[in-house]
Scaffold this active site. Structure first.
Site, PDB file in Angstrom:
ATOM      1  N   CYS A  72       0.843  -1.192   0.000  1.00 31.50           N
ATOM      2  CA  CYS A  72       0.000   0.000   0.000  1.00 31.50           C
ATOM      3  C   CYS A  72       0.883   1.248   0.000  1.00 31.50           C
ATOM      4  O   CYS A  72       2.072   1.193   0.329  1.00 31.50           O
ATOM      5  CB  CYS A  72      -0.919  -0.024   1.221  1.00 31.50           C
ATOM      6  SG  CYS A  72      -2.046   1.393   1.340  1.00 31.50           S
TER       7      CYS A  72
ATOM      8  N   CYS B  76      20.047 -10.241  17.250  1.00 28.90           N
ATOM      9  CA  CYS B  76      21.025 -11.316  17.138  1.00 28.90           C
ATOM     10  C   CYS B  76      20.811 -12.364  18.237  1.00 28.90           C
ATOM     11  O   CYS B  76      20.572 -12.025  19.398  1.00 28.90           O
ATOM     12  CB  CYS B  76      22.430 -10.724  17.246  1.00 28.90           C
ATOM     13  SG  CYS B  76      23.743 -11.951  17.134  1.00 28.90           S
TER      14      CYS B  76
END
Length: 510
Positions: free
Chosen positions: A249, A309
């Site tokens: 969009c 991480c």
């Protein structure tokens, strides 16, 4: 849908009114706004689509009505009701209209056939002038009212203006009905058309609510349209043909056109729907899994994850353990080709002897996949925050004689990292429902390779980028995000190939 301009029933075009003397055929001209050019045509690979504004949605609806009405030659209000009955499938309506049983068609759609209309039944509207001075009793309020102060539908049922207004207001405001408001007469299922509603309702808020309901129904019923699911976004995606494809969009949100969820390749919509339901049913378990803290596997101190991480280093000075946030195992073997942090031991689960043990194994299996799914979801949120940190780092680098173009590799790297995280997140949904076979083993290997490369890229971006190490780390980051993207493509291509060849087997009982 916040503006009253979304569907302007009140602005009439004088030229069109002069050309059409039939008030019923004029309805859709009255509801038509000025044609809007505020749309955005886009294309994802071979999938073409268009992003529509609120005004453009109404324009599309009116054009659809006109196109059909030019063929069937019936009042436009009836055409709209028929189209809504067939979920705005023009071809299906045409086929049904010309199959020879039109009376049955109109009956099923709850409208009076225009070809069987009794000329003696002339419905009254507010403000009409009639030579007749006779009176009738309103069957709702039981007051004797002049015919000029009563209104009705083609079914012949008439009531006073006030009763109609109260009835329609209650249906619209209290029950949220638009397309499916039936006649106020008890037992009559003829639908109220928009001309009658807009003629009788004068309250601006009620009119606006009705317009919103009509527009929303048009989008919800049309398989080629879908509202953008992003909060406070009033845009609609219009496609040329229905397919399970990602669309983006103008607000920036990317989602699956088929189901409206975030783009979830490689898992199919049906399995994602089942997974979401399962997670909702096990909400307490999912909440426990999604907790942000775990214990260090060595010293048992509480560790909080503050980045995407999964390589964790305990900050306890007497510990300094390196471990994996997902499985809590030592980090060192995660870089080895033989180590599988992403693979559940199905063989061990098959050794369960009784029903209680089997149930426990099923729970462990679900927790295994849900843990990894939720972990990537959480990491993805952290990676989105990483954009801000990278932006600051890019600005800092530009102050050290680097050009704007030269520092763009950092943004590209975060883009790739987020794409890989999202893909990995949905691979665990796919894997949860997948039965074991030779192809699933290849899939798990591809998943493991992508996961390992993604963790390395995440670690580079979160820990290793400093102004002093920039020259050394730049090539390393570029090589790694290119490798991540290539491994992601290999994984997705393999899954899609399996879909085409029907090589995937699923565990339907989960």
């Amino acid at each position: 849908m916040d503006s009253e301009d979304e569907m302007n029933y009140d602005e009439e075009e004088e030229d069109s009114q002069e050309e059409d003397s039939n008030d019923e055929d004029f309805v859709d001209i009255a509801m038509e706004p000025e044609p809007s050019t505020a749309s955005d045509s886009r294309e994802t690979e071979d999938f073409q689509y268009e992003v529509l504004t609120a005004d453009k949605i109404v324009h599309v609806m009116v054009e659809c009505i006109k196109e059909v009405n030019a063929v069937v030659q019936i009042p436009a209000t009836i055409t709209r009701i028929l189209l809504n009955h067939f979920r705005w499938d023009k071809e299906k309506l045409m086929e049904r209209y010309y199959d020879g049983d039109q009376d049955s068609l109109f009956s099923e759609a709850h409208v009076v056939s225009p070809y069987r209309k009794d000329p003696r039944q002339k419905r009254s509207t507010r403000g009409s002038t009639s030579a007749s001075t006779s009176e009738s009793m309103c069957e709702i309020c039981c007051l004797v009212i002049p015919h000029t102060d009563m209104a009705g539908l083609e079914c012949g049922h008439k009531f006073c203006f006030q009763c109609w207004t109260d009835y329609l207001t209650s249906k619209i405001i209290n029950e949220g009905m638009g397309q499916t408001i039936s006649c106020a007469a008890y037992g009559c299922d003829i639908l109220v058309d928009d001309v009658t509603v807009m003629d009788l309702i004068k309250d601006a808020k009620v009119r606006l609510k009705y317009q919103h309901l009509i527009t929303n129904s048009f989008v919800e019923c049309n398989r080629l349209l879908r509202w953008c699911p992003a909060p406070d976004c009033g845009h609609v995606i219009k496609v040329k043909h229905y397919d399970v494809k990602p669309v983006r969009c103008t607000c920036g949100h990317t989602f699956c056109f088929a189901c409206g969820e975030n783009w979830h390749d490689p898992v199919k919509c049906i399995w994602l729907k089942r997974w979401i339901k399962k997670c909702d049913d096990d909400s307490e378990t999912s909440n426990w899994i999604a907790a942000n803290t775990k214990e260090c596997p060595k010293c048992h101190v509480i560790i909080e994850k503050d980045g995407g991480c999964n390589h964790m280093v305990c900050k306890n000075q007497n510990c300094k353990a390196d471990f994996c946030w997902v499985c809590l195992g030592p980090w060192e073997p995660h870089g080895s080709s033989w180590y599988n942090c992403n693979k559940f031991d199905e063989d061990e689960a098959k050794k369960a002897r009784d029903s209680q043990e089997k149930s426990r194994c099923q729970l462990q299996r679900y927790l295994f996949y849900c843990n990894r799914y939720m972990n990537h979801m959480q990491s993805l949120k952290f990676e989105n925050k990483l954009y801000q940190a990278v932006k600051l780092k890019m600005e800092e680098m530009q102050q050290h004689s680097m050009s704007w173009i030269e520092v763009q590799f950092l943004k590209v790297a975060v883009d790739v990292l987020c794409s890989c995280r999202q893909t990995l997140m949905y691979t665990y949904v796919f894997a949860f429902y997948l039965s074991k076979n030779n192809q699933s083993i290849i899939f798990e290997d591809n998943q493991k390779d992508l996961e390992h490369a993604t963790e390395q890229l995440s670690e580079y971006l979160e820990r290793d980028i400093t102004s002093e190490l920039l020259v050394d780390i730049k090539q390393k980051v570029q090589d790694k995000y290119r490798y991540c993207e290539s491994r992601r493509k290999v994984l997705l291509d393999h899954v899609h190939e399996g879909y085409e060849r029907d090589t995937w087997d699923y565990q339907d009982g989960l």
